[in-house]
Design a protein around this motif. Structure first.
Motif, PDB file in Angstrom:
ATOM      1  N   ILE A  45       0.835  -1.210   0.000  1.00  0.00           N
ATOM      2  CA  ILE A  45       0.000   0.000   0.000  1.00  0.00           C
ATOM      3  C   ILE A  45       0.867   1.256   0.000  1.00  0.00           C
ATOM      4  N   SER A  46       1.878   1.268   0.836  1.00  0.00           N
ATOM      5  CA  SER A  46       2.762   2.429   0.927  1.00  0.00           C
ATOM      6  C   SER A  46       3.458   2.708  -0.407  1.00  0.00           C
ATOM      7  N   GLU A  47       4.015   1.674  -1.027  1.00  0.00           N
ATOM      8  CA  GLU A  47       4.708   1.867  -2.308  1.00  0.00           C
ATOM      9  C   GLU A  47       3.765   2.350  -3.396  1.00  0.00           C
ATOM     10  N   LEU A  48       2.556   1.789  -3.442  1.00  0.00           N
ATOM     11  CA  LEU A  48       1.594   2.218  -4.460  1.00  0.00           C
ATOM     12  C   LEU A  48       1.151   3.665  -4.237  1.00  0.00           C
ATOM     13  N   MET A  49       0.944   4.045  -2.981  1.00  0.00           N
ATOM     14  CA  MET A  49       0.523   5.418  -2.668  1.00  0.00           C
ATOM     15  C   MET A  49       1.655   6.412  -2.984  1.00  0.00           C
ATOM     16  N   ILE A  50       2.880   6.068  -2.602  1.00  0.00           N
ATOM     17  CA  ILE A  50       4.028   6.942  -2.898  1.00  0.00           C
ATOM     18  C   ILE A  50       4.184   7.096  -4.403  1.00  0.00           C
ATOM     19  N   ASN A  51       4.090   5.987  -5.129  1.00  0.00           N
ATOM     20  CA  ASN A  51       4.210   6.015  -6.583  1.00  0.00           C
ATOM     21  C   ASN A  51       3.159   6.939  -7.200  1.00  0.00           C
ATOM     22  N   ALA A  52       1.922   6.839  -6.711  1.00  0.00           N
ATOM     23  CA  ALA A  52       0.847   7.689  -7.237  1.00  0.00           C
ATOM     24  C   ALA A  52       1.106   9.166  -6.948  1.00  0.00           C
ATOM     25  N   CYS A  53       1.585   9.467  -5.750  1.00  0.00           N
ATOM     26  CA  CYS A  53       1.886  10.864  -5.394  1.00  0.00           C
ATOM     27  C   CYS A  53       3.026  11.423  -6.236  1.00  0.00           C
ATOM     28  N   ASP A  90       7.232  -1.703 -17.751  1.00  0.00           N
ATOM     29  CA  ASP A  90       7.274  -2.924 -18.543  1.00  0.00           C
ATOM     30  C   ASP A  90       7.525  -4.166 -17.711  1.00  0.00           C
ATOM     31  N   GLY A  91       7.366  -4.066 -16.408  1.00  0.00           N
ATOM     32  CA  GLY A  91       7.611  -5.223 -15.553  1.00  0.00           C
ATOM     33  C   GLY A  91       9.000  -5.187 -14.970  1.00  0.00           C
ATOM     34  N   PRO A  92       9.357  -6.255 -14.265  1.00  0.00           N
ATOM     35  CA  PRO A  92      10.638  -6.287 -13.567  1.00  0.00           C
ATOM     36  C   PRO A  92      11.823  -6.126 -14.521  1.00  0.00           C
ATOM     37  N   CYS A  93      12.849  -5.473 -14.039  1.00  0.00           N
ATOM     38  CA  CYS A  93      14.071  -5.348 -14.821  1.00  0.00           C
ATOM     39  C   CYS A  93      15.218  -5.948 -14.010  1.00  0.00           C
ATOM     40  N   PHE A  94      16.305  -6.161 -14.657  1.00  0.00           N
ATOM     41  CA  PHE A  94      17.457  -6.712 -13.970  1.00  0.00           C
ATOM     42  C   PHE A  94      18.172  -5.608 -13.197  1.00  0.00           C
ATOM     43  N   ALA A  95      18.861  -5.978 -12.129  1.00  0.00           N
ATOM     44  CA  ALA A  95      19.512  -5.005 -11.249  1.00  0.00           C
ATOM     45  C   ALA A  95      20.457  -4.084 -12.013  1.00  0.00           C
ATOM     46  N   LYS A  96      21.134  -4.582 -13.033  1.00  0.00           N
ATOM     47  CA  LYS A  96      22.080  -3.733 -13.771  1.00  0.00           C
ATOM     48  C   LYS A  96      21.380  -2.594 -14.509  1.00  0.00           C
ATOM     49  N   ASN A  97      20.093  -2.773 -14.779  1.00  0.00           N
ATOM     50  CA  ASN A  97      19.336  -1.731 -15.476  1.00  0.00           C
ATOM     51  C   ASN A  97      18.505  -0.881 -14.522  1.00  0.00           C
ATOM     52  N   ALA A 100      16.359   4.910 -10.594  1.00  0.00           N
ATOM     53  CA  ALA A 100      15.730   5.392  -9.362  1.00  0.00           C
ATOM     54  C   ALA A 100      14.220   5.200  -9.404  1.00  0.00           C
ATOM     55  N   SER A 101      13.616   5.325 -10.578  1.00  0.00           N
ATOM     56  CA  SER A 101      12.175   5.131 -10.663  1.00  0.00           C
ATOM     57  C   SER A 101      11.869   3.693 -11.056  1.00  0.00           C
ATOM     58  N   GLY A 102      10.738   3.201 -10.600  1.00  0.00           N
ATOM     59  CA  GLY A 102      10.325   1.854 -10.940  1.00  0.00           C
ATOM     60  C   GLY A 102      10.612   0.817  -9.875  1.00  0.00           C
ATOM     61  N   ARG A 103      11.438   1.161  -8.895  1.00  0.00           N
ATOM     62  CA  ARG A 103      11.760   0.176  -7.856  1.00  0.00           C
ATOM     63  C   ARG A 103      10.569  -0.141  -6.984  1.00  0.00           C
ATOM     64  N   GLY A 104       9.713   0.829  -6.704  1.00  0.00           N
ATOM     65  CA  GLY A 104       8.526   0.583  -5.886  1.00  0.00           C
ATOM     66  C   GLY A 104       7.619  -0.447  -6.524  1.00  0.00           C
ATOM     67  N   LEU A 105       7.406  -0.330  -7.835  1.00  0.00           N
ATOM     68  CA  LEU A 105       6.573  -1.303  -8.529  1.00  0.00           C
ATOM     69  C   LEU A 105       7.254  -2.667  -8.598  1.00  0.00           C
ATOM     70  N   MET A 106       8.582  -2.684  -8.648  1.00  0.00           N
ATOM     71  CA  MET A 106       9.298  -3.967  -8.616  1.00  0.00           C
ATOM     72  C   MET A 106       9.072  -4.664  -7.277  1.00  0.00           C
ATOM     73  N   ILE A 107       9.109  -3.902  -6.196  1.00  0.00           N
ATOM     74  CA  ILE A 107       8.869  -4.459  -4.864  1.00  0.00           C
ATOM     75  C   ILE A 107       7.454  -5.012  -4.785  1.00  0.00           C
ATOM     76  N   ASP A 109       5.484  -5.915  -7.247  1.00  0.00           N
ATOM     77  CA  ASP A 109       5.359  -7.066  -8.144  1.00  0.00           C
ATOM     78  C   ASP A 109       5.924  -8.338  -7.510  1.00  0.00           C
ATOM     79  N   ALA A 110       6.985  -8.195  -6.728  1.00  0.00           N
ATOM     80  CA  ALA A 110       7.588  -9.361  -6.080  1.00  0.00           C
ATOM     81  C   ALA A 110       6.718  -9.899  -4.943  1.00  0.00           C
ATOM     82  N   LEU A 111       5.879  -9.063  -4.358  1.00  0.00           N
ATOM     83  CA  LEU A 111       5.070  -9.459  -3.198  1.00  0.00           C
ATOM     84  C   LEU A 111       3.670  -9.954  -3.540  1.00  0.00           C
ATOM     85  N   VAL A 112       3.160  -9.575  -4.697  1.00  0.00           N
ATOM     86  CA  VAL A 112       1.764  -9.887  -5.011  1.00  0.00           C
ATOM     87  C   VAL A 112       1.647 -10.997  -6.046  1.00  0.00           C
ATOM     88  N   GLU A 113       0.453 -11.575  -6.107  1.00  0.00           N
ATOM     89  CA  GLU A 113       0.174 -12.629  -7.089  1.00  0.00           C
ATOM     90  C   GLU A 113      -0.118 -12.045  -8.463  1.00  0.00           C
TER      91      GLU A 113
END
Length: 131
Positions: A45-53, A90-97, A100-107, A109-113
């Motif tokens: 919830i926190s990551e989604l709310m921060i991302n939206a803000c 576009d979904g998860p990316c590899f760590a080398k790529n 700063a943006s997109g990490r919240g959605l990666m987190i 994506d890793a937690l949800v079904e």
């Protein structure tokens, strides 16, 4: 459905922590689940709310972020919507790529079904881990 919540908050990052905590405490009051699941839900919830803000509403306090939560003993459905132009992810990316943006959605994506993005709305399904 054992728990349902809908609400809005201005796009102010400083308000998200306490707002998220209130939602998670309400979920905990209505459902029986383990602490790990509650921590995951709070993070999602926190990551989604921060991302939206930040990314959707560009930290404009005149714009709002909406959240809809529906939960039972098996899963929780979370939808967060902002008043921005939408998100490109576009979904998860590899760590080398990683940027700063997109990490919240990666987190998230890793937690949800299930994670779906539809312009300025993000929807996810989290299934509870029963002890």
């Amino acid at each position: 459905m054992l728990y349902r919540y809908s609400g809005t908050i201005p796009s102010e990052i400083s308000s998200i922590c306490s707002y998220t905590l209130r939602i998670v405490q309400e979920i905990d009051r209505h459902l029986s689940m383990d602490r790990s699941s509650l921590q995951d839900i709070r993070l999602v919830i926190s990551e989604l709310m921060i991302n939206a803000c930040e990314h959707g509403n560009r930290n404009n306090p005149d714009k709002i972020v909406s959240i809809d939560v529906a939960a039972d003993d098996e899963a929780i459905s979370i939808s967060v919507k902002d008043e921005g132009s939408g998100v490109n992810w576009d979904g998860p990316c590899f760590a080398k790529n990683m940027k700063a943006s997109g990490r919240g959605l990666m987190i998230v994506d890793a937690l949800v079904e299930e994670l779906t993005l539809n312009k300025s709305e993000v929807h996810c399904i989290y299934k509870f881990h029963h002890s």
